[in-house]
Design a protein around this motif. Sequence first.
Motif, PDB file in Angstrom:
ATOM      1  N   ILE A 340       1.105   5.002  14.087  1.00 25.73           N
ATOM      2  CA  ILE A 340       0.318   3.780  13.934  1.00 25.73           C
ATOM      3  C   ILE A 340      -0.114   3.609  12.490  1.00 25.73           C
ATOM      4  CG2 ILE A 340      -2.012   4.618  14.443  1.00 25.73           C
ATOM      5  CD1 ILE A 340      -0.391   1.507  15.980  1.00 25.73           C
ATOM      6  N   ARG A 341      -0.416   4.715  11.802  1.00 26.71           N
ATOM      7  CA  ARG A 341      -0.755   4.619  10.381  1.00 26.71           C
ATOM      8  C   ARG A 341       0.449   4.165   9.566  1.00 26.71           C
ATOM      9  NH1 ARG A 341      -5.608   6.691   8.750  1.00 26.71           N
ATOM     10  NH2 ARG A 341      -6.777   7.918  10.292  1.00 26.71           N
ATOM     11  N   ASN A 342       1.634   4.706   9.869  1.00 24.49           N
ATOM     12  CA  ASN A 342       2.853   4.263   9.183  1.00 24.49           C
ATOM     13  C   ASN A 342       3.098   2.778   9.401  1.00 24.49           C
ATOM     14  OD1 ASN A 342       3.286   6.878   8.366  1.00 24.49           O
ATOM     15  ND2 ASN A 342       5.084   7.235   9.655  1.00 24.49           N
ATOM     16  N   THR A 343       2.848   2.326  10.635  1.00 23.47           N
ATOM     17  CA  THR A 343       3.081   0.923  10.970  1.00 23.47           C
ATOM     18  C   THR A 343       2.124   0.019  10.204  1.00 23.47           C
ATOM     19  OG1 THR A 343       3.836   1.559  13.177  1.00 23.47           O
ATOM     20  CG2 THR A 343       3.174  -0.728  12.869  1.00 23.47           C
ATOM     21  N   ILE A 344       0.846   0.374  10.175  1.00 25.39           N
ATOM     22  CA  ILE A 344      -0.126  -0.423   9.439  1.00 25.39           C
ATOM     23  C   ILE A 344       0.236  -0.474   7.958  1.00 25.39           C
ATOM     24  CG2 ILE A 344      -2.523  -0.442   8.629  1.00 25.39           C
ATOM     25  CD1 ILE A 344      -3.334   0.488  11.443  1.00 25.39           C
ATOM     26  N   THR A 345       0.593   0.668   7.396  1.00 27.85           N
ATOM     27  CA  THR A 345       0.984   0.706   5.984  1.00 27.85           C
ATOM     28  C   THR A 345       2.183  -0.194   5.726  1.00 27.85           C
ATOM     29  OG1 THR A 345       0.148   2.961   5.710  1.00 27.85           O
ATOM     30  CG2 THR A 345       1.785   2.211   4.120  1.00 27.85           C
ATOM     31  N   TRP A 346       3.151  -0.165   6.634  1.00 26.55           N
ATOM     32  CA  TRP A 346       4.355  -0.994   6.453  1.00 26.55           C
ATOM     33  C   TRP A 346       4.000  -2.479   6.435  1.00 26.55           C
ATOM     34  CZ3 TRP A 346       7.274  -4.843   8.589  1.00 26.55           C
ATOM     35  CH2 TRP A 346       8.569  -4.988   8.093  1.00 26.55           C
ATOM     36  N   TYR A 347       3.146  -2.914   7.347  1.00 22.26           N
ATOM     37  CA  TYR A 347       2.769  -4.332   7.378  1.00 22.26           C
ATOM     38  C   TYR A 347       1.937  -4.721   6.172  1.00 22.26           C
ATOM     39  CZ  TYR A 347       4.940  -5.293  11.798  1.00 22.26           C
ATOM     40  OH  TYR A 347       5.897  -5.485  12.764  1.00 22.26           O
ATOM     41  N   LEU A 348       1.079  -3.831   5.690  1.00 22.55           N
ATOM     42  CA  LEU A 348       0.298  -4.125   4.491  1.00 22.55           C
ATOM     43  C   LEU A 348       1.193  -4.274   3.267  1.00 22.55           C
ATOM     44  CD1 LEU A 348      -2.731  -1.693   4.982  1.00 22.55           C
ATOM     45  CD2 LEU A 348      -2.775  -4.201   5.132  1.00 22.55           C
ATOM     46  N   GLU A 349       2.280  -3.511   3.237  1.00 19.62           N
ATOM     47  CA  GLU A 349       3.170  -3.519   2.069  1.00 19.62           C
ATOM     48  C   GLU A 349       4.300  -4.533   2.169  1.00 19.62           C
ATOM     49  OE1 GLU A 349       4.492   0.508   1.759  1.00 19.62           O
ATOM     50  OE2 GLU A 349       2.591   1.223   0.883  1.00 19.62           O
ATOM     51  N   ASN A 350       4.518  -5.086   3.357  1.00 21.59           N
ATOM     52  CA  ASN A 350       5.674  -5.979   3.557  1.00 21.59           C
ATOM     53  C   ASN A 350       5.240  -7.340   4.075  1.00 21.59           C
ATOM     54  OD1 ASN A 350       8.394  -4.288   3.227  1.00 21.59           O
ATOM     55  ND2 ASN A 350       6.842  -2.948   4.127  1.00 21.59           N
ATOM     56  N   ASP A 351       4.208  -7.921   3.453  1.00 16.59           N
ATOM     57  CA  ASP A 351       3.738  -9.232   3.863  1.00 16.59           C
ATOM     58  C   ASP A 351       4.769 -10.324   3.640  1.00 16.59           C
ATOM     59  OD1 ASP A 351       3.012  -8.457   1.125  1.00 16.59           O
ATOM     60  OD2 ASP A 351       2.234 -10.508   0.955  1.00 16.59           O
ATOM     61  N   SER A 352       5.678 -10.130   2.683  1.00 18.30           N
ATOM     62  CA  SER A 352       6.726 -11.133   2.441  1.00 18.30           C
ATOM     63  C   SER A 352       7.670 -11.231   3.639  1.00 18.30           C
ATOM     64  CB  SER A 352       7.522 -10.789   1.183  1.00 18.30           C
ATOM     65  OG  SER A 352       8.154  -9.520   1.316  1.00 18.30           O
ATOM     66  N   TRP A 353       7.770 -10.130   4.414  1.00 19.72           N
ATOM     67  CA  TRP A 353       8.614 -10.146   5.621  1.00 19.72           C
ATOM     68  C   TRP A 353       7.925 -10.902   6.741  1.00 19.72           C
ATOM     69  CZ3 TRP A 353       7.918  -8.257  10.596  1.00 19.72           C
ATOM     70  CH2 TRP A 353       9.052  -8.235  11.396  1.00 19.72           C
ATOM     71  N   TRP A 354       6.689 -10.545   7.074  1.00 22.93           N
ATOM     72  CA  TRP A 354       6.059 -11.124   8.262  1.00 22.93           C
ATOM     73  C   TRP A 354       5.460 -12.515   8.052  1.00 22.93           C
ATOM     74  CZ3 TRP A 354       0.883 -11.986   7.702  1.00 22.93           C
ATOM     75  CH2 TRP A 354       0.135 -11.141   6.874  1.00 22.93           C
TER      76      TRP A 354
END
Length: 358
Positions: A340-354
């Motif tokens: 879940i920490r990896n997932t949160i980090t990924w979304y914080l770093e990949n806002d251009s994707w979502w």
Amino acid sequence: MNRKLLVTGGAGFIGANFVNYWVKQYPEDIVVVIDALTYAGNLANLELVKDHVGFEFIHGNICDTKLVETLLRDKQINTIVHFAAESHVDRSITGPDAFIETNILGTYSLLKAARKIWITEPNDAGKASIPHRFHHVSTDEVYGTLEASDPAFHENTPYAPNSPYSASKAASDHLVRAYHHTYGLNVTTSNCSNNYGPYHFPEKLIPLIITNILNEKQLPIYGDGKQIRDWLYVEDHARGIELVLNKGINGENYNIGGHNEWKNVDIVNLICSLMNNEFSENPALAKKYPNAVSARNGKAENLIKYVMDRAGHDRRYAIDASKSFTVLNYKPEKTFEEGIRNTITWYLENDSWWKKLI
């Protein structure tokens, strides 16, 4: 012998994570992805592998049997990994037609093509069937729902689907089984618990909560929020499928799960707490996400809103993955806290994707 894979739905969440994992693990294999690029299919999910010499993307629909036959024949495919499916329960309630077409008729189309290219044509030419594997990726939702004290779903649990989505997946599972027993197609099926991780489409629970916090939107919780799901990090799912392909017995089903049950409301509260911590520990996030006022103030949980429960909402899912643990030596590598920490980090770093998707 190197595999030549056709991965259906390989631009979707789980499919793309599987492709990214497989290319990294087996760089000599050929991987052809076919995806219709509907709302949940996204070529950006395959950025990591797009330039790999053994990778090819085909924009197409699995219901196009002739196209599938051509791909199997021309690319000399010997392995199908079938992810392509409509999968959002809410959408199946408001528009079930797409689920019947993709999940049932699409699977039937693939099975017809596989049988023709791998079995019928060689036999008609006086040759042996082509060595092959059709792996079908299914869900724990085909088993229905559990009470709090019920034992977890195992491979012999009777099917009892409760939504158009789960009913369509159950039908596809039965078709795969029938093509094995009737026509001799070499098949395996895996039924997985709820996946989470990078590239998860933002309308699903975990990414929805993360992105809504960042946009200062309500965090909707159905009913009392005490529905229980068994959560599995998506790369651990890919690893499970790898083991089924490498060690699985023809005609067998394997449950792939994390033995990791959580109530929906507890998941939401956990994400709120972790997001509060992220903003507290990293002041730069306030500038990057200026709308995330509640998280910046350490109060993301204030955005929680209980809403009317959806129709036919199953109370609990839980996977008993003992068979996979014992027969395949499968074990998830990520703890839920790590995942879940990896997932949160990924979304914080990949806002251009979502941001493009919402």
